[in-house]
Design a protein around this motif. Structure first.
Motif, PDB file in Angstrom:
ATOM      1  N   SER A   1      45.728  46.095  44.780  1.00  0.00           N
ATOM      2  CA  SER A   1      47.018  45.611  45.257  1.00  0.00           C
ATOM      3  C   SER A   1      48.154  46.546  44.858  1.00  0.00           C
ATOM      4  O   SER A   1      48.190  47.075  43.749  1.00  0.00           O
ATOM      5  CB  SER A   1      47.301  44.218  44.683  1.00  0.00           C
ATOM      6  N   THR A   2      49.094  46.741  45.774  1.00  0.00           N
ATOM      7  CA  THR A   2      50.346  47.399  45.428  1.00  0.00           C
ATOM      8  C   THR A   2      51.423  46.375  45.090  1.00  0.00           C
ATOM      9  O   THR A   2      52.249  46.602  44.209  1.00  0.00           O
ATOM     10  CB  THR A   2      50.822  48.286  46.587  1.00  0.00           C
ATOM     11  N   LEU A   3      51.405  45.218  45.768  1.00  0.00           N
ATOM     12  CA  LEU A   3      52.408  44.187  45.523  1.00  0.00           C
ATOM     13  C   LEU A   3      52.411  43.748  44.063  1.00  0.00           C
ATOM     14  O   LEU A   3      53.471  43.611  43.441  1.00  0.00           O
ATOM     15  CB  LEU A   3      52.163  42.991  46.446  1.00  0.00           C
ATOM     16  N   TRP A   4      51.219  43.538  43.502  1.00  0.00           N
ATOM     17  CA  TRP A   4      51.148  43.006  42.140  1.00  0.00           C
ATOM     18  C   TRP A   4      51.600  44.016  41.099  1.00  0.00           C
ATOM     19  O   TRP A   4      51.995  43.644  39.997  1.00  0.00           O
ATOM     20  CB  TRP A   4      49.729  42.509  41.843  1.00  0.00           C
ATOM     21  N   LYS A   5      51.573  45.292  41.442  1.00  0.00           N
ATOM     22  CA  LYS A   5      51.997  46.311  40.493  1.00  0.00           C
ATOM     23  C   LYS A   5      53.424  46.809  40.753  1.00  0.00           C
ATOM     24  O   LYS A   5      53.906  47.669  40.014  1.00  0.00           O
ATOM     25  CB  LYS A   5      51.025  47.503  40.525  1.00  0.00           C
ATOM     26  N   SER A   6      54.081  46.256  41.761  1.00  0.00           N
ATOM     27  CA  SER A   6      55.428  46.733  42.065  1.00  0.00           C
ATOM     28  C   SER A   6      56.390  45.583  42.353  1.00  0.00           C
ATOM     29  O   SER A   6      57.344  45.353  41.599  1.00  0.00           O
ATOM     30  CB  SER A   6      55.382  47.707  43.254  1.00  0.00           C
ATOM     31  N   ARG A   7      56.130  44.803  43.387  1.00  0.00           N
ATOM     32  CA  ARG A   7      57.090  43.775  43.804  1.00  0.00           C
ATOM     33  C   ARG A   7      57.001  42.506  42.977  1.00  0.00           C
ATOM     34  O   ARG A   7      58.002  41.808  42.782  1.00  0.00           O
ATOM     35  CB  ARG A   7      56.872  43.446  45.282  1.00  0.00           C
ATOM     36  N   ALA A   8      55.830  42.167  42.468  1.00  0.00           N
ATOM     37  CA  ALA A   8      55.692  40.962  41.644  1.00  0.00           C
ATOM     38  C   ALA A   8      56.158  41.250  40.222  1.00  0.00           C
ATOM     39  O   ALA A   8      55.991  42.360  39.708  1.00  0.00           O
ATOM     40  CB  ALA A   8      54.249  40.491  41.634  1.00  0.00           C
TER      41      ALA A   8
END
Length: 266
Positions: free
Chosen positions: A168-175
């Motif tokens: 995931s990219t979301l979990w390492k950036s946006r979350a």
């Protein structure tokens, strides 16, 4: 905000956040808004990423029975199991009284209860726990630890959680996702995701052997604190399991709609 409005908010937050989470897992995932049904289905091994929910307000018994049949048909067409999330306060009184029977008729079985919660509770003071340090999820190693904590807490095989989160990219950036470490070892986790002017709390978990020490509450406060500091938002929402439901009012959340989780009959 009225109780009914908060129940609608709870359902809409699920549909909005799960759209982002499921598409993060698979850009080609089944994400559709049908009449009365929101489909958010990654069709991966992590069952929480495979979701359908009913979206109409004050739906009567006959309409709910039809929507449950349609939802079950959607679920049967998938490779991997998931859940129908049913926000009971959105149904009319007759439909609420007969929904379990209607679900069984459609080929669904009740799995476990949940509760929608929300609150205008931010900012919170910076949290601390004498036994924990915190690290924001930013590496594949962090993400694997986060996935494994959720798998263990919810009784899934480790590979299921990893299939949902690794890469995931979301979990390492946006979350705003955090691990709580005890003596350097991840023992608890929580995340907040920005969604339509709110922070949505998602995938809170504590290793079973470290429960009832306040770890889950503290790491949730950390995710809320950092999310609010980054975004300036003051309202937060979540969907609590039975285990988490007693914890969140201590932070400032108030319950709104009961949520029933249903899976296909085996």
């Amino acid at each position: 905000m009225t109780e009914r409005a908060e129940s609608i908010e709870s359902m809409e937050q699920l549909a909005l956040v799960w759209r982002a989470l499921v598409l993060d897992r698979d850009p080609d995932a089944d994400v559709r808004d049908l009449p009365g049904i929101a489909v958010r289905w990654a069709d991966c091994r992590f069952a929480f990423w495979n979701c359908v929910t009913l979206t109409e307000t004050d739906a009567g018994a006959a309409l709910v029975e039809e929507r449950l049949r349609q939802a079950a048909d959607i679920m049967r067409a998938k490779r991997h199991p998931g859940f129908l999330w049913l926000f009971e306060d959105l149904l009319d009184a007759e439909a609420r009284a007969t929904v379990r029977t209607a679900a069984e008729k459609a080929g669904l079985e009740y799995a476990f209860p949940g509760t929608g919660m929300a609150g205008d509770l931010l900012p919170l003071p910076e949290p601390a726990h004498p036994e924990l340090t915190f690290v924001r999820v930013s590496t594949d190693e962090h993400l694997r630890a986060y996935a494994d904590l959720n798998s263990r807490a919810y009784g899934f095989p480790l590979e299921d959680g990893r299939d949902g989160l690794l890469g995931s990219t979301l979990w390492k950036s946006r979350a705003h996702a955090y691990l709580g470490l005890r003596d350097g070892v991840p023992v608890t986790c929580a995340a907040t995701v920005e969604a339509d002017g709110r922070l949505f709390v998602v995938l809170v978990a504590t290793a079973p052997e470290w429960e009832r020490r306040g770890y889950g509450e503290t790491v949730t406060r950390k995710a809320l604190y950092e999310g609010a500091r980054a975004t300036g938002l003051t309202r937060a929402t979540l969907h609590a399991t039975a285990a988490g439901a007693p914890v969140y009012p201590r932070i400032g959340f108030q319950p709104n709609s009961p949520v029933g989780f249903y899976g296909l009959k085996q």
